[in-house]
Structures are given as C-alpha cells and as structure tokens.
Design a protein around this motif. Structure first.
Motif, PDB file in Angstrom:
ATOM      1  N   GLU A  50      78.342  40.282  74.811  1.00  0.00           N
ATOM      2  CA  GLU A  50      79.331  41.221  74.311  1.00  0.00           C
ATOM      3  C   GLU A  50      80.752  40.701  74.424  1.00  0.00           C
ATOM      4  N   TYR A  51      80.924  39.601  75.124  1.00  0.00           N
ATOM      5  CA  TYR A  51      82.270  39.086  75.308  1.00  0.00           C
ATOM      6  C   TYR A  51      82.802  38.522  73.997  1.00  0.00           C
ATOM      7  N   THR A  52      84.101  38.793  73.717  1.00  0.00           N
ATOM      8  CA  THR A  52      84.745  38.283  72.503  1.00  0.00           C
ATOM      9  C   THR A  52      85.509  37.016  72.861  1.00  0.00           C
ATOM     10  N   ALA A  53      85.178  35.946  72.146  1.00  0.00           N
ATOM     11  CA  ALA A  53      85.805  34.658  72.435  1.00  0.00           C
ATOM     12  C   ALA A  53      87.323  34.773  72.321  1.00  0.00           C
ATOM     13  N   GLY A  54      88.021  34.160  73.241  1.00  0.00           N
ATOM     14  CA  GLY A  54      89.478  34.149  73.250  1.00  0.00           C
ATOM     15  C   GLY A  54      90.098  35.285  74.005  1.00  0.00           C
ATOM     16  N   THR A  55      89.282  36.216  74.470  1.00  0.00           N
ATOM     17  CA  THR A  55      89.815  37.349  75.238  1.00  0.00           C
ATOM     18  C   THR A  55      89.948  36.933  76.696  1.00  0.00           C
ATOM     19  N   PRO A  56      91.094  37.160  77.311  1.00  0.00           N
ATOM     20  CA  PRO A  56      91.240  36.803  78.740  1.00  0.00           C
ATOM     21  C   PRO A  56      90.220  37.563  79.592  1.00  0.00           C
ATOM     22  N   VAL A  57      89.848  36.919  80.668  1.00  0.00           N
ATOM     23  CA  VAL A  57      88.862  37.512  81.579  1.00  0.00           C
ATOM     24  C   VAL A  57      89.604  38.258  82.686  1.00  0.00           C
ATOM     25  N   ASP A 202      77.231  18.290  98.805  1.00  0.00           N
ATOM     26  CA  ASP A 202      78.246  18.493  99.833  1.00  0.00           C
ATOM     27  C   ASP A 202      79.639  18.266  99.268  1.00  0.00           C
ATOM     28  N   THR A 203      80.567  19.042  99.769  1.00  0.00           N
ATOM     29  CA  THR A 203      81.953  18.856  99.351  1.00  0.00           C
ATOM     30  C   THR A 203      82.561  17.640 100.069  1.00  0.00           C
ATOM     31  N   PRO A 204      83.429  16.891  99.391  1.00  0.00           N
ATOM     32  CA  PRO A 204      84.132  15.809 100.083  1.00  0.00           C
ATOM     33  C   PRO A 204      85.265  16.325 100.970  1.00  0.00           C
ATOM     34  N   ASN A 205      85.525  17.641 100.920  1.00  0.00           N
ATOM     35  CA  ASN A 205      86.609  18.211 101.708  1.00  0.00           C
ATOM     36  C   ASN A 205      86.227  18.200 103.198  1.00  0.00           C
ATOM     37  N   ASN A 206      87.142  17.692 104.042  1.00  0.00           N
ATOM     38  CA  ASN A 206      86.855  17.583 105.475  1.00  0.00           C
ATOM     39  C   ASN A 206      86.695  18.947 106.134  1.00  0.00           C
ATOM     40  N   GLY A 207      87.264  19.962 105.564  1.00  0.00           N
ATOM     41  CA  GLY A 207      87.139  21.293 106.142  1.00  0.00           C
ATOM     42  C   GLY A 207      85.935  22.055 105.658  1.00  0.00           C
ATOM     43  N   GLY A 208      85.105  21.428 104.823  1.00  0.00           N
ATOM     44  CA  GLY A 208      83.917  22.097 104.321  1.00  0.00           C
ATOM     45  C   GLY A 208      84.210  23.143 103.271  1.00  0.00           C
ATOM     46  N   VAL A 209      85.351  22.986 102.517  1.00  0.00           N
ATOM     47  CA  VAL A 209      85.755  24.000 101.545  1.00  0.00           C
ATOM     48  C   VAL A 209      85.162  23.672 100.174  1.00  0.00           C
ATOM     49  N   TYR A 210      84.692  24.709  99.516  1.00  0.00           N
ATOM     50  CA  TYR A 210      84.148  24.619  98.164  1.00  0.00           C
ATOM     51  C   TYR A 210      84.894  25.620  97.291  1.00  0.00           C
ATOM     52  N   LYS A 211      84.715  25.464  95.944  1.00  0.00           N
ATOM     53  CA  LYS A 211      85.282  26.444  95.007  1.00  0.00           C
ATOM     54  C   LYS A 211      84.168  26.894  94.085  1.00  0.00           C
ATOM     55  N   ALA A 212      84.050  28.227  93.966  1.00  0.00           N
ATOM     56  CA  ALA A 212      83.102  28.822  93.025  1.00  0.00           C
ATOM     57  C   ALA A 212      83.872  29.218  91.768  1.00  0.00           C
ATOM     58  N   TRP A 213      83.265  28.946  90.587  1.00  0.00           N
ATOM     59  CA  TRP A 213      83.903  29.234  89.298  1.00  0.00           C
ATOM     60  C   TRP A 213      82.944  30.085  88.468  1.00  0.00           C
ATOM     61  N   ILE A 214      83.570  30.896  87.576  1.00  0.00           N
ATOM     62  CA  ILE A 214      82.779  31.597  86.572  1.00  0.00           C
ATOM     63  C   ILE A 214      83.624  31.702  85.305  1.00  0.00           C
ATOM     64  N   GLY A 255      92.995  27.135  79.729  1.00  0.00           N
ATOM     65  CA  GLY A 255      93.786  27.832  80.745  1.00  0.00           C
ATOM     66  C   GLY A 255      92.966  28.682  81.666  1.00  0.00           C
ATOM     67  N   ARG A 256      93.692  29.155  82.713  1.00  0.00           N
ATOM     68  CA  ARG A 256      93.046  29.909  83.781  1.00  0.00           C
ATOM     69  C   ARG A 256      92.705  31.337  83.382  1.00  0.00           C
ATOM     70  N   ASN A 257      93.177  31.751  82.193  1.00  0.00           N
ATOM     71  CA  ASN A 257      92.879  33.114  81.782  1.00  0.00           C
ATOM     72  C   ASN A 257      91.404  33.341  81.510  1.00  0.00           C
ATOM     73  N   PHE A 258      90.684  32.249  81.425  1.00  0.00           N
ATOM     74  CA  PHE A 258      89.273  32.366  81.037  1.00  0.00           C
ATOM     75  C   PHE A 258      88.321  31.994  82.186  1.00  0.00           C
ATOM     76  N   VAL A 259      88.828  31.816  83.403  1.00  0.00           N
ATOM     77  CA  VAL A 259      87.971  31.526  84.560  1.00  0.00           C
ATOM     78  C   VAL A 259      88.385  32.412  85.725  1.00  0.00           C
ATOM     79  N   LYS A 260      87.427  32.672  86.560  1.00  0.00           N
ATOM     80  CA  LYS A 260      87.670  33.325  87.846  1.00  0.00           C
ATOM     81  C   LYS A 260      87.092  32.413  88.936  1.00  0.00           C
ATOM     82  N   THR A 261      87.822  32.283  90.063  1.00  0.00           N
ATOM     83  CA  THR A 261      87.388  31.368  91.123  1.00  0.00           C
ATOM     84  C   THR A 261      87.450  32.056  92.495  1.00  0.00           C
ATOM     85  N   ASP A 262      86.779  31.447  93.449  1.00  0.00           N
ATOM     86  CA  ASP A 262      86.852  31.902  94.846  1.00  0.00           C
ATOM     87  C   ASP A 262      86.498  30.711  95.741  1.00  0.00           C
ATOM     88  N   ASN A 263      87.351  30.449  96.700  1.00  0.00           N
ATOM     89  CA  ASN A 263      87.057  29.386  97.669  1.00  0.00           C
ATOM     90  C   ASN A 263      86.191  29.934  98.806  1.00  0.00           C
TER      91      ASN A 263
END
Length: 772
Positions: A50-57, A202-214, A255-263
């Motif tokens: 149902e998502y319309t292409a080009g619409t910000p998330v 595994d993440t290469p980050n020394n603190g064990g930090v990852y990023k989730a994207w959608i 651009g970032r208008n079309f992704v959501k992230t969480d570390n």
C-alpha cells in the motif's frame, strides 16, 4: 534510538542451560516453561504493497526483546539471537509513531552504515506493516515481483546448502535458536509482531554497536536494491575474517526520509551468574535455581533452571540481583558463597524478597553485586541432608553378677541449618534429639550370662538422653543394641548402634559380668600335711566390691557336697559368687578332730575379671587338732640347757589340753628366771606324727604344738611358743621325749630359745577326759 525505561532485563536469559527460554515475567510466581502453539506468522497469499513510492516514511522502529518489551539505551544484548525488530506506536493514545502500511525491507550494518552485516539476501528480510505496526515476515513467494514458485530458502554464507529464510521456534516469546527470522507476538501496547533480525555478522565496532534499518520495499527497489543477490564479502586484513558486505544500494539516496534506523549493542561476552549446588559434600544437579531482580520485583530470564545454571546479567554496578535456590526437600541450607565469599541469607525488605517458588519450595536467596566486567560470578549453595546418631555409654564395662548396671542412650540430631542462613540453630552441628524420642534396646547374652532388663527395654529422651538398667545373676558377656526413629526437617531417620562403629556414631555396648570364687583347704598339722575329709564351713559375704557392707544369707559348704565344686577330700571351691569380701569359718570338724576356731576373711576385692579367693588368692590352710591332753607325769621335767646355760625345769603339775578352752598349767624355771601361764592358751594343735612311735598308754596324738601368753618374772605380757613330743610313752625317762620352746620378754626380745632337746622326766599324751 528509541528506549523504554521500565524494563532493563532484556539480557537476563539463561545461556548455558536452555537456549530457548520463556522471557515473560511474573511478579509473584516463577514462570514455568510451556511449549507454544502460536501460529506461523510468515505472511503468504496475495500481498498488496500500500505504500506510495516517493512518500516520506513516518513513524519509528526499535530493537526489542522477543516479546516486544522495549529496552533502554544502557542495556546491552548478550546474544544476537535476542535482537528483534519492532515498529509502530507504543502508546495506545497516539499513532504518531505508526509506520505507513505496506512492505518493508530491513538490514543490519555497522553504526556508520558502511558495511552490510546481514548475511541472507534481502528477499528473506521483507516484513509487512498493517495498522502502523509490523504484522510479520513475508514469504519469498509472496513478495510482489518474485517468482510465485520461489522457495523460502537461501544459500547461506559461502555454503551450498539451503537455509530457511524464516523459522518459528517454540516456545512462544523466546528467542529463536536458529536465528533465522523467528517471529513472536508483541505483548506490549500496540500489538503487532516482533521479527528476529539474525543472521548477521559481527560488527567491527569495538563497542559492539550495530544499526538496524528499515525502508519501504518500493523505495528499496527504486534505489537499486536487489532482493536476490548480495555484494562481495568484505574481509579484515589480519586475521582474514569475513566481517560483512559493501553497503546495499537499496538503502542509499534519495535521503533519510525513506529509512528508519535504530542503534543497539550486542556484547556477547557479558558477565554471568553461575549457580551450582553442593549436597552432602558432592555436586548436585537437577534442582531449580533462579535469579531475581530485586528493584523491579521480577524473575530474570524464564525463572527457575536446573543446576548448574548460568544467567547473563546486565552491565552496571547499580544492579541489585538475588541468586535463589529452592531448598531441597528434607535438607537444609548450610552456607552460600558469592564469588568465593560467604554470603548471608537475604530476607524481608521492600520490595520483599520472595520466600517460595510458588510450588511449595522454600527459597534461599543471597545478594549478587552488579559488575561491569565480562566475568563469571559463581554462586554456590551448600545444602546438607539432616543427620542423627545414637550411642550408648559406658561403651565397655565390667560388673559383678547381681549388680544392677545403668546404661545411658544418647540421641543427637543435626538439622544442618547453619546460624548464618537465617532460622538456623543457635548451636550448629549435633545437638540433643527432641524430648520424648523413643529408644528401644535389646541384648544378646553369651558365655553364660543371663542378663535381663530391669524395668523394661525402652526409654524416652530428655535433653537427648535416657537410661535403662540391666542385671545378670550369672557370669558372661552381654551385648546391648539400641535403635531409634524420629523426624528431622520432616525426614524420618532411623539410627542404630552397631558393631565396629565409632563411639560417637554408636557402637553396641558390651558388658562383662564377672563372678568370684573362694578356695581353701582342710588339713592336719602333720609334716607333710594330710587333707582331712568331712568338714563343713560357713561362707558369708560382708561387703560388696565397692566396700559397702551387705547383709546376705550365709552359705553352708560341706566337703564334696554342692556348692563345693572340688571333688577332692579336704579341698574346697565355691564358684559363681558375687564379687566382694567374704569370711570363711569351720562349723563342723572331721570326726575325731577339733574345730579350727579361726575365721579367715579375704581382702576387699575390687579388681574385676578376677576369680577371687580369700585371702589374697588362697585361704590359709584350716588345720584341725586331735583331741587329748599332755602331762608331765607325776614329777618334774628337767632339761639341760646348751652352752652351760644351766638346768631348766618344768614344774610338777604340767598339764595342757588340745582343746584350749579347758584349763592348763605350765611353769618354767631356769637360772634367774621364772615364766608361768596366766592366760588361756592362744593356739593348740595336737597331731599324730607318723615319725613318732610312742609306747603305752595309747593316745590319739603324740605331738602338741601351741602358743600362749604368760608372765616373765612377774611382768606381763610375755609370749611363748612350744612343741612337746611324747616319744617313748610311760614310764618314760628316755631320751626320745623332747621339747622345743621360745620365750619373748615384754619388749618382744627373745630371752630363751632351744629346739628339740631331750628331757629328764616323762611327757605323757593321753586321751582327754571331760572336765572344766
């Protein structure tokens, strides 16, 4: 990053014991493991994007636990399989965080987003949002534009085998063990479904930090994303290890208008609580333990786990955790250590420390400090089964027959509750059994003993002790056995004494009953002496072996008649007597002999196991005298003393009787001295010496031995001992009549002594004539 402050215990899942554990909580009762029958949430069928292409998330995503309980930024996941994707509103009154409905692709990268860490192709990472929340994963065959016949599998990382894109692992609410996009119902407000984000590198980050994207599927494809392929792997230089892929173009511009992230953070070497148990000195497994979060009032992980159990704990020194054991039925906590240091039991408080596990088992909890180091904190609960023991005292002893003997039974218990565990005994170790504990005793006789219990063979304890009494009228050995049964910590324990056990544990007791014996002989005064048959004696017991006077019936013993156990004439043995002091006196002499007037009494016998005699091992011979009298005829008797000592005369009228109770007359004179009898003769023995052959007249004896006391030169007391031998009979005057005598003055000095001197005159032995 989106956070929720009310729940901090995402990471508290058992690691070493169960991989798929329920992560729900119950503030009062430890949760139980139950298989899930939740339906598969991979969406199939006709899927409409149902998502319309080009619409910000709009809206938000966040990483969460398997059951959708959002975690805060300070909490770190301990395993990749624990990280789930969730999205949409978290507040029932607000739809501001809701995602636009439609299909989305998610990925995992390093924090800058330069390395794609997701291992599987994007077609395996498609989810559907409906009503602003994620409803589930989408089967590969149902993704628009994909081959309807496509299998829901992928080739794997460098592998030729097929791996499922999605998996539903039981139980519901637990992390999927495979890590291949498990789904669970979101239990928080807003509903929806949580989706496991594994597999990823595994993440290469020394603190064990990852990023989730959608990002919406349509936006992903418009930006050049490829659902079916992955870019070449990226390797570290040393060691050569695959760490991820190049960025996925589907998540780049416009651009970032079309992704959501969480570390989020995954620290796969977190601190752990490892709980184990020791029972009766040996490791014990299979009895539940758990971890409890005191401030939140929550069971950590999925509640109780069999020992040995390992629980991951959150980093931070402000953590307030309790390690708890369910106390073994019938046992007691002895001690607990945390990191090798003794830890006291924790009770009470606000919120209150739980006291039971909800299934009737008492809990024993100790505090475990938080830590920021990746270490294992060992918690060891030491339990012990209750114990009891019984013993008898005195353990070994000897008694005389007829002596009551008191035995004391000691019954002790050890509930194993140490004082520092709370509710323990004031004194640890073995203490008295409860008052009224019944003890039953039995005995076995041997070697002639016939012991019995006096007043019964049972007793009840007071302060752990009770007594019974036994006695035996005969000598021998008695073994006493004791047994008891009583409850300690609700456990019925039976303890018995037994052969070969240590004193404290409880040997059988052994009592030896000893009897005394008396032996004596009856002889005449001949040389060598001759045993005389036919006498009767009185035996009386005057004292027991402890010196106390006793009054018991006298025993009459006649030669060769029971209880005389020696069949030889004139030899006596009486056995089986109670120990103590005895006196023996002749009451009937052999025919033709006078009674021996002496009563012989033995020393007090206190030595046990001794066949006693009186006195000091053997009675002196009882010597009998023949009847008769000896005279000096009608004249005086003269004796020439040796060494020119002059002449000794025994005056006319010399008469002595074998029966000392009759009247006697002796007067002796020698130069400057006079001795005469002024008291009864003390001892008199008349015997028929086979070596002396007297002439007529006939007499029953020929030799008179005696002792007496008299006056020397008018001074008393002077002693005399004498022997008069009638060797030739009447009218005598021959040298075979002979005399021996010794006289002592009042100071005990010998003033005259000679042996076997002939006489001038006549010694005559006669049959006695009754007179006064």
């Amino acid at each position: 990053m989106h956070m929720k402050s009310s729940m901090r215990w995402l990471a508290l899942l058992p690691v070493a014991v169960m991989a798929a554990a329920v992560a729900c909580r119950d503030d009062t009762v430890a949760p139980q493991l139950t298989p899930s029958d939740a339906p598969q949430r991979v969406l199939t069928g006709s899927i409409t994007d149902e998502y319309t292409a080009g619409t910000p998330v709009h809206g938000a995503i966040f990483t969460t636990t398997p059951d959708g309980d959002v975690v805060n930024g300070n909490t770190k996941y301990t395993q990749k399989i624990e990280v789930y994707l969730d999205g949409g509103p978290r507040n029932a009154n607000s739809q501001a965080a809701g995602l636009p409905d439609g299909l989305y692709v998610f990925q995992i990268t390093d924090p800058p987003g330069k390395l794609l860490l997701s291992k599987d192709p994007a077609r395996c990472r498609v989810v559907q949002v409906d009503g602003g929340v994620i409803k589930g994963t989408v089967a590969v065959a149902s993704i628009p534009g994909q081959d309807p016949a496509a299998a829901d599998v992928w080739g794997g990382s460098g592998s030729t085998k097929n791996n499922p894109c999605h998996v539903e692992d039981a139980p519901e609410g637990a992390a999927g063990a495979s890590g291949q996009h498990d789904t669970n119902a979101d239990t928080e407000l807003g509903g929806g479904t949580t989706v496991q984000m594994m597999p990823f590198f595994d993440t290469p980050n020394n603190g064990g930090v990852y990023k989730a994207w959608i990002t919406p599927l349509k936006a992903y494809l418009e930006k050049g994303g490829n659902l079916n392929t992955q870019t070449a792997g990226v390797y570290s230089s040393s060691p050569r290890t695959l760490i991820g892929y190049a960025p996925d173009p589907g998540f780049k511009n416009p651009g970032r208008n079309f992704v959501k992230t969480d570390n989020f953070k995954v620290v796969e070497n977190p601190p752990f609580i490892r709980i184990s148990k020791i029972l009766d000195g040996a490791p014990y497994t299979g009895w539940p333990v758990t971890v409890y979060e005191l401030i939140e009032g929550e069971w950590v992980g999925a509640g109780f786990r069999p020992t040995v159990a390992t629980f991951a704990i959150p980093l931070g020194t402000d953590v307030q955790l309790l390690a708890c054991e369910a106390i073994l039925a019938g046992s007691a906590p002895v001690s607990a250590t945390v990191g090798g240091v003794n830890a006291p039991r924790v009770t009470g408080g606000t919120p209150a420390v739980p006291t039971t596990d909800g299934q009737g088992h008492e809990l024993f909890c100790v505090a475990v400090p938080g830590t920021a180091s990746a270490t294992t904190i060992d918690v060891v609960f030491t339990n012990a089964s209750p114990d009891a023991r019984i013993s008898i005292s005195p353990l070994d002893d000897t008694n005389g027959i007829g002596e009551p003997h008191v035995l004391t039974a000691l019954v002790q218990q050890d509930d194993k509750k140490a004082a520092n565990t709370g509710g323990g005994d004031a004194v640890t170790g073995f203490g008295p059994a409860p008052n009224g504990t019944l003890v039953t005793l039995s005995l076995t006789n041997s070697n002639g003993a016939t012991a019995t219990f006096v007043g019964g063979n049972t007793c009840t304890t007071t302060s752990g002790t009770c007594t019974v009494t036994i006695n035996s009228p005969t000598a021998g050995t008695v073994v006493i056995h004791a047994t008891t049964t009583f409850s300690v910590n609700g456990v019925s324990l039976t303890r018995s004494t037994g052969p070969g056990l240590a004193t404290a544990v409880g040997d059988d007791a052994r009592k030896i009953y000893s009897a005394g014996s008396l032996s004596w002989v009856k002889i005449d005064a001949a040389t060598p002496p001759r045993y005389l048959a036919g006498a009767t004696f009185r035996v009386r017991r005057t004292h027991d072996r402890f010196g106390a006077a006793v009054s018991t019936p006298d025993l009459s013993v006649t030669d060769n008649v029971a209880p005389d156990a020696n069949s030889a004439d004139g030899q006596f043995l009486v056995a089986g007597l109670p120990l103590g002091r005895y006196c023996i006196k002749e009451t009937a002499a052999p025919a033709g002999y006078l009674l021996d007037p002496t009563e012989q009494c033995g020393d007090l016998v206190s030595t046990l196991n001794l066949s006693i005699a009186s006195p000091n091992g053997s009675a002196n011979p009882f010597v009998n005298s023949l009847e008769g009298r000896m005279t000096g005829g009608s004249g005086k008797i003269e004796i020439t003393l040796p060494n020119n000592g002059g002449t000794l005369t025994i005056s006319t009228g010399f008469t002595i009787h074998c029966d000392i109770t009759l009247s006697n007359n002796i007067e002796i004179n020698w130069p400057g001295n006079r001795w005469h009898l002024d008291k009864p003769i003390k001892t008199a023995t008349c015997l028929d010496d086979p070596n002396v052959i007297p002439d007529q007249p006939d007499a029953p004896f020929d030799t008179f031995l005696g002792t007496a006391e008299g006056a020397l030169n008018g001074q008393a007391i002077s002693r005399i001992s004498f022997t008069f031998v009638d060797g030739d009979g009447s009218p005598g005057g021959k040298a075979n009549d002979r005399v021996s005598l010794t006289i002592w003055n009042t100071q005990g000095q010998v003033v005259l002594s000679f042996t076997n001197l002939p006489i001038k005159g006549n010694l005559q032995a006669h049959e006695d004539q009754p007179h006064k």
